[in-house]
Design a protein around this motif. Structure first.
Motif, PDB file in Angstrom:
ATOM      1  N   LEU A  79       0.723  -1.035  -0.055  1.00 25.13           N
ATOM      2  CA  LEU A  79       0.102   0.006  -0.180  1.00 25.13           C
ATOM      3  C   LEU A  79       0.971   1.253  -0.048  1.00 25.13           C
ATOM      4  O   LEU A  79       1.811   1.133   0.678  1.00 25.13           O
ATOM      5  CB  LEU A  79      -1.034  -0.064   1.093  1.00 25.13           C
ATOM      6  CG  LEU A  79      -1.941  -0.980   1.372  1.00 25.13           C
ATOM      7  CD1 LEU A  79      -2.741  -0.947   2.552  1.00 25.13           C
ATOM      8  CD2 LEU A  79      -2.839  -1.098   0.003  1.00 25.13           C
ATOM      9  N   GLN A  80       0.414   2.230  -0.899  1.00 25.87           N
ATOM     10  CA  GLN A  80       1.198   3.433  -0.710  1.00 25.87           C
ATOM     11  C   GLN A  80       1.302   4.338   0.563  1.00 25.87           C
ATOM     12  O   GLN A  80       2.520   4.531   0.907  1.00 25.87           O
ATOM     13  CB  GLN A  80       0.412   4.170  -1.799  1.00 25.87           C
ATOM     14  CG  GLN A  80       1.105   5.674  -2.045  1.00 25.87           C
ATOM     15  CD  GLN A  80       2.368   5.680  -2.827  1.00 25.87           C
ATOM     16  OE1 GLN A  80       2.402   4.683  -3.718  1.00 25.87           O
ATOM     17  NE2 GLN A  80       3.210   6.499  -2.711  1.00 25.87           N
ATOM     18  N   ASP A  81       0.383   4.234   1.377  1.00 24.51           N
ATOM     19  CA  ASP A  81       0.550   5.077   2.676  1.00 24.51           C
ATOM     20  C   ASP A  81      -0.606   4.457   3.565  1.00 24.51           C
ATOM     21  O   ASP A  81      -1.400   3.612   3.285  1.00 24.51           O
ATOM     22  CB  ASP A  81       0.467   6.381   2.578  1.00 24.51           C
ATOM     23  CG  ASP A  81      -0.612   7.069   1.703  1.00 24.51           C
ATOM     24  OD1 ASP A  81      -1.786   6.465   2.357  1.00 24.51           O
ATOM     25  OD2 ASP A  81      -0.425   8.003   1.116  1.00 24.51           O
ATOM     26  N   ASN A  82      -0.606   4.534   4.584  1.00 25.37           N
ATOM     27  CA  ASN A  82      -1.709   4.278   5.848  1.00 25.37           C
ATOM     28  C   ASN A  82      -2.943   4.816   5.558  1.00 25.37           C
ATOM     29  O   ASN A  82      -4.009   4.311   6.230  1.00 25.37           O
ATOM     30  CB  ASN A  82      -1.135   4.737   7.221  1.00 25.37           C
ATOM     31  CG  ASN A  82      -1.575   3.759   8.305  1.00 25.37           C
ATOM     32  OD1 ASN A  82      -1.736   2.587   8.187  1.00 25.37           O
ATOM     33  ND2 ASN A  82      -1.964   4.410   9.314  1.00 25.37           N
ATOM     34  N   HIS A  83      -3.145   5.999   4.729  1.00 25.91           N
ATOM     35  CA  HIS A  83      -4.437   6.456   4.476  1.00 25.91           C
ATOM     36  C   HIS A  83      -5.356   5.345   3.823  1.00 25.91           C
ATOM     37  O   HIS A  83      -6.610   5.050   4.192  1.00 25.91           O
ATOM     38  CB  HIS A  83      -4.463   7.765   3.557  1.00 25.91           C
ATOM     39  CG  HIS A  83      -3.720   8.937   4.324  1.00 25.91           C
ATOM     40  ND1 HIS A  83      -2.436   9.530   3.934  1.00 25.91           N
ATOM     41  CD2 HIS A  83      -4.051   9.622   5.468  1.00 25.91           C
ATOM     42  CE1 HIS A  83      -2.260  10.425   4.744  1.00 25.91           C
ATOM     43  NE2 HIS A  83      -3.327  10.562   5.690  1.00 25.91           N
TER      44      HIS A  83
END
Length: 104
Positions: A79-83
């Motif tokens: 995943l790109q980031d936690n968002h």
């Protein structure tokens, strides 16, 4: 923030939510919640072709949902980031709570 920026950001948010409206893409996101996985393993897990998964991953990459890391001939995705993880978890939690309330 000027109106043009707001419109562009809302347009990009609409595109992001479209990603979440597809079963296969959601399953990919679910697999990547806590793992980095290669295309073949995703295809095996979802019992679909590697080319179909690659197509979905390109859409996810283009909208900055996943990122890729190449190791030799294999490409690993996360995943790109936690968002992205938080959006998935919030939606899943909401549905689970609604289903639990209906069952009572």
């Amino acid at each position: 923030m000027c109106d043009d920026d707001k419109i562009r950001n809302i347009t990009e948010a609409v595109q992001l939510f479209k990603i979440y409206s597809d079963f296969t893409r959601l399953r990919i996101i679910e697999l990547l919640l806590d793992n980095e996985i290669c295309v073949q393993d995703i295809a095996n897990e979802l019992d679909t072709s590697q080319s179909a998964i690659s197509h979905q991953l390109k859409l996810l990459r283009d909208l900055h949902v996943v990122k890729a890391r190449k190791q030799g001939k294999q490409v690993f995705y996360s995943l790109q980031d936690n968002h992205i993880k938080e959006i998935f978890i919030m939606a899943y939690s909401h549905v689970t709570e609604c289903n639990d309330q209906e069952a009572q």
